[in-house]
Design a protein around this motif. Sequence first.
Motif, PDB file in Angstrom:
ATOM      1  N   THR A 190       0.842  -1.186   0.000  1.00 15.95           N
ATOM      2  CA  THR A 190       0.000   0.000   0.000  1.00 15.95           C
ATOM      3  C   THR A 190       0.883   1.244   0.000  1.00 15.95           C
ATOM      4  O   THR A 190       2.087   1.176   0.299  1.00 15.95           O
ATOM      5  CB  THR A 190      -0.887   0.020   1.247  1.00 15.95           C
ATOM      6  N   PRO A 191       0.305   2.417  -0.335  1.00 13.94           N
ATOM      7  CA  PRO A 191       1.101   3.651  -0.249  1.00 13.94           C
ATOM      8  C   PRO A 191       1.712   3.869   1.136  1.00 13.94           C
ATOM      9  O   PRO A 191       2.841   4.351   1.247  1.00 13.94           O
ATOM     10  CB  PRO A 191       0.085   4.735  -0.606  1.00 13.94           C
ATOM     11  N   ARG A 192       0.987   3.473   2.187  1.00 13.65           N
ATOM     12  CA  ARG A 192       1.557   3.645   3.529  1.00 13.65           C
ATOM     13  C   ARG A 192       2.753   2.712   3.730  1.00 13.65           C
ATOM     14  O   ARG A 192       3.756   3.114   4.340  1.00 13.65           O
ATOM     15  CB  ARG A 192       0.486   3.388   4.593  1.00 13.65           C
ATOM     16  N   ASP A 193       2.673   1.485   3.235  1.00 13.81           N
ATOM     17  CA  ASP A 193       3.816   0.569   3.321  1.00 13.81           C
ATOM     18  C   ASP A 193       5.040   1.171   2.631  1.00 13.81           C
ATOM     19  O   ASP A 193       6.156   1.114   3.149  1.00 13.81           O
ATOM     20  CB  ASP A 193       3.477  -0.767   2.663  1.00 13.81           C
ATOM     21  N   ALA A 194       4.805   1.721   1.430  1.00 15.67           N
ATOM     22  CA  ALA A 194       5.906   2.313   0.669  1.00 15.67           C
ATOM     23  C   ALA A 194       6.484   3.522   1.394  1.00 15.67           C
ATOM     24  O   ALA A 194       7.703   3.730   1.418  1.00 15.67           O
ATOM     25  CB  ALA A 194       5.424   2.704  -0.723  1.00 15.67           C
ATOM     26  N   ARG A 209      12.191   4.647   6.717  1.00 18.68           N
ATOM     27  CA  ARG A 209      13.267   3.849   7.304  1.00 18.68           C
ATOM     28  C   ARG A 209      14.592   4.124   6.596  1.00 18.68           C
ATOM     29  O   ARG A 209      15.641   4.250   7.240  1.00 18.68           O
ATOM     30  CB  ARG A 209      12.915   2.363   7.242  1.00 18.68           C
ATOM     31  N   ALA A 210      14.543   4.219   5.265  1.00 21.21           N
ATOM     32  CA  ALA A 210      15.756   4.488   4.504  1.00 21.21           C
ATOM     33  C   ALA A 210      16.294   5.881   4.815  1.00 21.21           C
ATOM     34  O   ALA A 210      17.510   6.091   4.888  1.00 21.21           O
ATOM     35  CB  ALA A 210      15.484   4.348   3.013  1.00 21.21           C
ATOM     36  N   LEU A 237      14.339  12.667   2.682  1.00 23.57           N
ATOM     37  CA  LEU A 237      12.884  12.640   2.581  1.00 23.57           C
ATOM     38  C   LEU A 237      12.329  13.810   3.373  1.00 23.57           C
ATOM     39  O   LEU A 237      12.643  13.973   4.546  1.00 23.57           O
ATOM     40  CB  LEU A 237      12.349  11.316   3.129  1.00 23.57           C
ATOM     41  N   ASP A 238      11.519  14.614   2.710  1.00 22.01           N
ATOM     42  CA  ASP A 238      10.954  15.802   3.349  1.00 22.01           C
ATOM     43  C   ASP A 238       9.456  15.818   3.098  1.00 22.01           C
ATOM     44  O   ASP A 238       9.023  15.944   1.952  1.00 22.01           O
ATOM     45  CB  ASP A 238      11.606  17.067   2.791  1.00 22.01           C
ATOM     46  N   GLY A 239       8.676  15.650   4.151  1.00 24.09           N
ATOM     47  CA  GLY A 239       7.227  15.626   4.005  1.00 24.09           C
ATOM     48  C   GLY A 239       6.549  16.704   4.819  1.00 24.09           C
ATOM     49  O   GLY A 239       6.969  17.001   5.945  1.00 24.09           O
ATOM     50  N   SER A 240       5.501  17.265   4.262  1.00 19.26           N
ATOM     51  CA  SER A 240       4.725  18.287   4.948  1.00 19.26           C
ATOM     52  C   SER A 240       3.673  17.635   5.844  1.00 19.26           C
ATOM     53  O   SER A 240       3.592  16.410   5.965  1.00 19.26           O
ATOM     54  CB  SER A 240       4.025  19.172   3.921  1.00 19.26           C
TER      55      SER A 240
END
Length: 214
Positions: free
Chosen positions: A3-7, A13-14, A22-25
């Motif tokens: 799923t998108p959440r799994d990805a 983790r990476a 990784l930069d998320g709002s």
Amino acid sequence: MATPRDALLRLRRAASAGLLELDGSAPASREAVRARETLPAPHAGTVSWSVPPGYRALLAEHNRLSCRREAGDREGGFVLVDETELPGLNAELVHLPEGVCREPGRYLSTDHLVGFAEAGYEAVWCFDVSRPGADGEYPVYYHHQDEPRARRLADGTWDEQDDAVPDFPSFAAWFGAMAAAFTDARPPEWFDELGTPALTWLARGGVFARNKHA
């Protein structure tokens, strides 16, 4: 299929391990999700689409998400844009102006595409919103400004017949492939071509199908 959440968890983790950036709002608001459906405005037509379930699931985590990785002398990235960036992305790199043709009288259109993520330079990951599935998902295409995934305006057929086969069947399949490519010890063969028109031809030749990731 993941799923998108799994990805997303795989990417997080990476990133924690220092493999990538990784930069998320914050999560998207309801207004931000709805705005995506109304903001694309092709130069000579209209776009009608609904945010598909897989994409909506990712937006529940982040309204904007940027991922970048260096692998030796190689570098690649993608940016899932927010609702303020989406109109410009489509106007500048996805939707063709009126009168574009490759042969006299054979006019082309990309109004069937909605770009949702930058792929580097002049490339965009796009939904083909003319082909919704029964589950509400759209197929995904890699589109470069210099090699558009265009249809013929007269009858809606693909200008390049190989484009009849999408690069990915859904957002979840695309995002899972991105997560795998950006976290694998050895990125797939297409990683080097992100952002280039050459990846369009590799896509038409089935490069993503040959590098399937769960």
